[in-house]
Design a protein around this motif. Structure first.
Motif, PDB file in Angstrom:
ATOM      1  N   THR A  32     -26.325  28.921 119.504  1.00  0.00           N
ATOM      2  CA  THR A  32     -27.535  28.428 120.173  1.00  0.00           C
ATOM      3  C   THR A  32     -28.278  29.613 120.791  1.00  0.00           C
ATOM      4  O   THR A  32     -27.720  30.701 120.958  1.00  0.00           O
ATOM      5  CB  THR A  32     -27.196  27.421 121.293  1.00  0.00           C
ATOM      6  OG1 THR A  32     -26.461  28.117 122.318  1.00  0.00           O
ATOM      7  CG2 THR A  32     -26.356  26.267 120.766  1.00  0.00           C
ATOM      8  N   ASN A  33     -29.537  29.396 121.141  1.00  0.00           N
ATOM      9  CA  ASN A  33     -30.314  30.439 121.827  1.00  0.00           C
ATOM     10  C   ASN A  33     -29.658  30.833 123.144  1.00  0.00           C
ATOM     11  O   ASN A  33     -29.687  32.000 123.544  1.00  0.00           O
ATOM     12  CB  ASN A  33     -31.742  29.968 122.073  1.00  0.00           C
ATOM     13  CG  ASN A  33     -32.613  30.076 120.838  1.00  0.00           C
ATOM     14  OD1 ASN A  33     -32.822  31.165 120.319  1.00  0.00           O
ATOM     15  ND2 ASN A  33     -33.117  28.950 120.366  1.00  0.00           N
ATOM     16  N   GLU A  34     -29.032  29.869 123.799  1.00  0.00           N
ATOM     17  CA  GLU A  34     -28.361  30.139 125.066  1.00  0.00           C
ATOM     18  C   GLU A  34     -27.182  31.106 124.863  1.00  0.00           C
ATOM     19  O   GLU A  34     -26.933  31.983 125.705  1.00  0.00           O
ATOM     20  CB  GLU A  34     -27.852  28.833 125.696  1.00  0.00           C
ATOM     21  CG  GLU A  34     -28.950  27.916 126.238  1.00  0.00           C
ATOM     22  CD  GLU A  34     -29.754  27.236 125.134  1.00  0.00           C
ATOM     23  OE1 GLU A  34     -29.221  27.089 123.997  1.00  0.00           O
ATOM     24  OE2 GLU A  34     -30.919  26.871 125.397  1.00  0.00           O
ATOM     25  N   ASP A  35     -26.457  30.942 123.733  1.00  0.00           N
ATOM     26  CA  ASP A  35     -25.344  31.861 123.439  1.00  0.00           C
ATOM     27  C   ASP A  35     -25.842  33.298 123.337  1.00  0.00           C
ATOM     28  O   ASP A  35     -25.203  34.235 123.835  1.00  0.00           O
ATOM     29  CB  ASP A  35     -24.664  31.471 122.112  1.00  0.00           C
ATOM     30  CG  ASP A  35     -23.932  30.155 122.187  1.00  0.00           C
ATOM     31  OD1 ASP A  35     -23.306  29.896 123.230  1.00  0.00           O
ATOM     32  OD2 ASP A  35     -23.980  29.396 121.201  1.00  0.00           O
ATOM     33  N   ILE A  36     -26.990  33.469 122.702  1.00  0.00           N
ATOM     34  CA  ILE A  36     -27.548  34.816 122.503  1.00  0.00           C
ATOM     35  C   ILE A  36     -28.099  35.376 123.805  1.00  0.00           C
ATOM     36  O   ILE A  36     -27.893  36.553 124.127  1.00  0.00           O
ATOM     37  CB  ILE A  36     -28.631  34.773 121.411  1.00  0.00           C
ATOM     38  CG1 ILE A  36     -27.993  34.437 120.056  1.00  0.00           C
ATOM     39  CG2 ILE A  36     -29.383  36.107 121.331  1.00  0.00           C
ATOM     40  CD1 ILE A  36     -28.968  34.254 118.924  1.00  0.00           C
ATOM     41  N   GLU A  37     -28.775  34.536 124.572  1.00  0.00           N
ATOM     42  CA  GLU A  37     -29.412  35.001 125.805  1.00  0.00           C
ATOM     43  C   GLU A  37     -28.416  35.539 126.819  1.00  0.00           C
ATOM     44  O   GLU A  37     -28.733  36.463 127.583  1.00  0.00           O
ATOM     45  CB  GLU A  37     -30.225  33.851 126.430  1.00  0.00           C
ATOM     46  CG  GLU A  37     -31.502  33.543 125.658  1.00  0.00           C
ATOM     47  CD  GLU A  37     -32.184  32.282 126.156  1.00  0.00           C
ATOM     48  OE1 GLU A  37     -31.689  31.689 127.151  1.00  0.00           O
ATOM     49  OE2 GLU A  37     -33.200  31.874 125.544  1.00  0.00           O
ATOM     50  N   LYS A  38     -27.199  35.006 126.829  1.00  0.00           N
ATOM     51  CA  LYS A  38     -26.238  35.453 127.840  1.00  0.00           C
ATOM     52  C   LYS A  38     -25.466  36.711 127.429  1.00  0.00           C
ATOM     53  O   LYS A  38     -24.639  37.201 128.193  1.00  0.00           O
ATOM     54  CB  LYS A  38     -25.271  34.316 128.176  1.00  0.00           C
ATOM     55  CG  LYS A  38     -24.368  33.874 127.047  1.00  0.00           C
ATOM     56  CD  LYS A  38     -23.532  32.679 127.495  1.00  0.00           C
ATOM     57  CE  LYS A  38     -22.596  32.202 126.387  1.00  0.00           C
ATOM     58  NZ  LYS A  38     -21.849  30.987 126.768  1.00  0.00           N
ATOM     59  N   ILE A  39     -25.743  37.228 126.229  1.00  0.00           N
ATOM     60  CA  ILE A  39     -25.069  38.451 125.781  1.00  0.00           C
ATOM     61  C   ILE A  39     -25.821  39.671 126.289  1.00  0.00           C
ATOM     62  O   ILE A  39     -27.017  39.837 126.015  1.00  0.00           O
ATOM     63  CB  ILE A  39     -24.970  38.493 124.235  1.00  0.00           C
ATOM     64  CG1 ILE A  39     -24.055  37.365 123.747  1.00  0.00           C
ATOM     65  CG2 ILE A  39     -24.442  39.850 123.764  1.00  0.00           C
ATOM     66  CD1 ILE A  39     -23.977  37.245 122.243  1.00  0.00           C
ATOM     67  N   GLU A  40     -25.146  40.523 127.038  1.00  0.00           N
ATOM     68  CA  GLU A  40     -25.777  41.709 127.604  1.00  0.00           C
ATOM     69  C   GLU A  40     -25.628  42.923 126.686  1.00  0.00           C
ATOM     70  O   GLU A  40     -26.558  43.723 126.556  1.00  0.00           O
ATOM     71  CB  GLU A  40     -25.181  42.005 128.984  1.00  0.00           C
ATOM     72  CG  GLU A  40     -25.442  40.899 129.999  1.00  0.00           C
ATOM     73  CD  GLU A  40     -24.829  41.195 131.348  1.00  0.00           C
ATOM     74  OE1 GLU A  40     -24.163  42.248 131.468  1.00  0.00           O
ATOM     75  OE2 GLU A  40     -25.006  40.378 132.272  1.00  0.00           O
ATOM     76  N   ASP A  41     -24.478  43.068 126.044  1.00  0.00           N
ATOM     77  CA  ASP A  41     -24.231  44.231 125.170  1.00  0.00           C
ATOM     78  C   ASP A  41     -24.532  43.872 123.717  1.00  0.00           C
ATOM     79  O   ASP A  41     -23.654  43.850 122.866  1.00  0.00           O
ATOM     80  CB  ASP A  41     -22.787  44.719 125.328  1.00  0.00           C
ATOM     81  CG  ASP A  41     -21.763  43.643 125.010  1.00  0.00           C
ATOM     82  OD1 ASP A  41     -22.090  42.445 125.147  1.00  0.00           O
ATOM     83  OD2 ASP A  41     -20.639  44.003 124.605  1.00  0.00           O
ATOM     84  N   ARG A  42     -25.791  43.631 123.415  1.00  0.00           N
ATOM     85  CA  ARG A  42     -26.169  43.136 122.088  1.00  0.00           C
ATOM     86  C   ARG A  42     -25.875  44.131 120.977  1.00  0.00           C
ATOM     87  O   ARG A  42     -25.759  43.737 119.812  1.00  0.00           O
ATOM     88  CB  ARG A  42     -27.652  42.752 122.072  1.00  0.00           C
ATOM     89  CG  ARG A  42     -27.963  41.577 122.997  1.00  0.00           C
ATOM     90  CD  ARG A  42     -29.337  41.012 122.720  1.00  0.00           C
ATOM     91  NE  ARG A  42     -29.588  39.845 123.578  1.00  0.00           N
ATOM     92  CZ  ARG A  42     -30.616  39.021 123.420  1.00  0.00           C
ATOM     93  NH1 ARG A  42     -31.491  39.247 122.443  1.00  0.00           N
ATOM     94  NH2 ARG A  42     -30.772  37.992 124.219  1.00  0.00           N
ATOM     95  N   GLU A  43     -25.765  45.403 121.316  1.00  0.00           N
ATOM     96  CA  GLU A  43     -25.431  46.400 120.302  1.00  0.00           C
ATOM     97  C   GLU A  43     -24.011  46.215 119.771  1.00  0.00           C
ATOM     98  O   GLU A  43     -23.654  46.767 118.724  1.00  0.00           O
ATOM     99  CB  GLU A  43     -25.602  47.821 120.865  1.00  0.00           C
ATOM    100  CG  GLU A  43     -24.569  48.243 121.904  1.00  0.00           C
ATOM    101  CD  GLU A  43     -24.869  47.735 123.314  1.00  0.00           C
ATOM    102  OE1 GLU A  43     -24.137  48.115 124.244  1.00  0.00           O
ATOM    103  OE2 GLU A  43     -25.847  46.964 123.480  1.00  0.00           O
ATOM    104  N   ASN A  44     -23.205  45.426 120.465  1.00  0.00           N
ATOM    105  CA  ASN A  44     -21.822  45.181 120.066  1.00  0.00           C
ATOM    106  C   ASN A  44     -21.627  43.824 119.395  1.00  0.00           C
ATOM    107  O   ASN A  44     -20.497  43.337 119.290  1.00  0.00           O
ATOM    108  CB  ASN A  44     -20.883  45.289 121.278  1.00  0.00           C
ATOM    109  CG  ASN A  44     -20.814  46.701 121.818  1.00  0.00           C
ATOM    110  OD1 ASN A  44     -20.866  47.666 121.048  1.00  0.00           O
ATOM    111  ND2 ASN A  44     -20.702  46.845 123.128  1.00  0.00           N
ATOM    112  N   TRP A  45     -22.718  43.235 118.914  1.00  0.00           N
ATOM    113  CA  TRP A  45     -22.644  41.931 118.259  1.00  0.00           C
ATOM    114  C   TRP A  45     -23.467  41.950 116.972  1.00  0.00           C
ATOM    115  O   TRP A  45     -24.446  42.696 116.856  1.00  0.00           O
ATOM    116  CB  TRP A  45     -23.197  40.835 119.178  1.00  0.00           C
ATOM    117  CG  TRP A  45     -22.315  40.559 120.354  1.00  0.00           C
ATOM    118  CD1 TRP A  45     -22.183  41.325 121.484  1.00  0.00           C
ATOM    119  CD2 TRP A  45     -21.448  39.439 120.531  1.00  0.00           C
ATOM    120  NE1 TRP A  45     -21.280  40.755 122.354  1.00  0.00           N
ATOM    121  CE2 TRP A  45     -20.807  39.598 121.792  1.00  0.00           C
ATOM    122  CE3 TRP A  45     -21.145  38.317 119.758  1.00  0.00           C
ATOM    123  CZ2 TRP A  45     -19.898  38.676 122.274  1.00  0.00           C
ATOM    124  CZ3 TRP A  45     -20.230  37.392 120.246  1.00  0.00           C
ATOM    125  CH2 TRP A  45     -19.612  37.573 121.479  1.00  0.00           C
TER     126      TRP A  45
END
Length: 397
Positions: free
Chosen positions: A313-326
């Protein structure tokens, strides 16, 4: 996957045959800690060719001069090991059996690693299967023109290189407690090397030793089975013992631990192929897809699939801070096409590649297969279900 062979196998199958097969397989070391499936998967040539084509396209990327530069950030700083070699000794590629938009079966890459798997156990599995079941002579679990003997010779050369077995160890974290320990014992049977725990290593200067039959023995080469993500979950005293691996030690690795990270989910965004699902680093995506139900969210650094988000969900993505690791990967739909005596099963096929010393490219050698009737591949999704678990593919030659 080959209708006539599937029907023949299922018709001749009996529970008594399976139980005899299971007992024979388990007798080798009485240590089988995962469920062997009732059937192999019959893989036709066209499907095999698609998998190999995808594998070779990945190898082409690995062979590019700038591959190491592109993957430098894949290795966690605190897990980088010294004295990295030029290429990994082995590779594995996992493919889901899927149905495409034209209603035809096709493989789709799920994951890849420069890390060993059940290289030795699959030899025992193949031998034991043919004691209890039959298959056409033009089908084999060994790839290319390999046989059991030529495969074992390649495996021996890969792991031992030119060293005596007593100077080579299979390194793990408490190997006797690992669910795949039957592979360690098979490796010892075929190659003569012992499984050794990281807590048993002895460092003297730049050299490592272990006790072999009560005798302190020099280690010249390590067949590495330690997954560092798992190491980080161990008690502090275990991690302390393992710190020796990050020092400047005089040993050869097969494979070197850094390759575990270089060739992994981190590499997928670098590759384009019809049998490799679209994959992007989360921090490189300018616009989040509106059809997130068709994607899966995966952490780059995780153990045994932990942290994977299937229903994104968009919420799952929004709460990720280290996006370079996903990474965000196009979801593949496993096809329930392996007919069993009740409901059909899904299949995931792992192709083994070995990289012989001084060879220009690695070569395909063998395989394993996992069958599932659950939402995902894995034991916890298949409780109380038959015709699931670990097996192998018989490939048409």
């Amino acid at each position: 996957m080959v209708k006539e062979l599937r029907q023949q196998f299922n018709k001749s199958f009996t529970q008594q045959k399976y139980e005899a097969f299971f007992n024979d397989l388990n007798t080798a070391h009485s240590s089988l800690q995962f469920r062997p499936a009732e059937t192999p998967v019959f893989v036709p040539k066209h499907f095999h060719k698609q998998m190999i084509s995808a594998c070779e396209s990945i190898i082409d990327v690995i062979l590019k001069p700038d591959f190491k530069e592109l993957t430098e950030n894949s290795i966690p700083k605190d897990l980088r090991v010294k004295n990295e070699d030029d290429y990994p000794g082995c590779l594995t590629f996992d493919f889901g059996v899927c149905i495409n938009d034209h209603n035809k079966l096709e493989p789709q890459l799920i994951e890849m690693q420069a890390f060993p798997t059940l290289f030795a156990y699959e030899v025992l599995l193949d031998d034991t299967f043919y004691k209890h079941f039959e298959a056409p002579s033009n089908y084999s679990s060994y790839l290319g023109a390999l046989s059991k003997d030529s495969y074992l010779k390649l495996l021996k050369d890969l792991i031992l290189k030119n060293h005596a077995p007593e100077n080579v160890i299979l390194l793990e974290i408490f190997p006797d407690k690992q669910k795949t320990n039957i592979d360690f014992y098979c490796t010892q049977d075929y190659l003569g090397i012992k499984p050794v725990c990281v807590t048993e290593l002895i460092k003297k200067g730049k050299e490592l030793y272990y006790f072999n039959g009560g005798k302190e023995t020099l280690i010249k080469r390590i067949y590495n089975r330690v997954i560092f993500d798992e190491l980080l979950q161990q008690e502090e005293w275990v991690q302390e013992k393992a710190k020796v691996l990050f020092e400047d030690i005089d040993v050869e690795w097969m494979p070197h631990p850094n390759w575990f990270y270089r060739i992994s989910k981190y590499t997928l965004p670098l590759i384009k192929h019809p049998n490799i699902p679209e994959t992007n680093f989360l921090n490189k995506i300018e616009k989040i897809p509106s059809d997130l139900e068709n994607y899966v969210l995966k952490p780059l650094f995780s153990f045994a699939g932990q942290g994977v988000v299937i229903d994104v969900t968009n919420e799952d993505i929004e709460k990720i801070e280290d996006r370079e690791n996903w990474i965000l990967q196009r979801k593949v739909q496993y096809a329930s096409v392996i007919e069993t005596l009740d409901e059909p099963a899904k299949a995931e096929i792992r192709i083994f590649y070995f990289w012989p010393d001084k060879a220009d490219r690695p070569i395909p050698t063998n395989n394993l297969v996992r069958l599932s009737k659950g939402k995902m591949i894995g034991v916890r999704y298949n409780k109380d279900k038959s015709w699931t678990g670990g097996t192998f593919g018989l490939f048409e030659r």
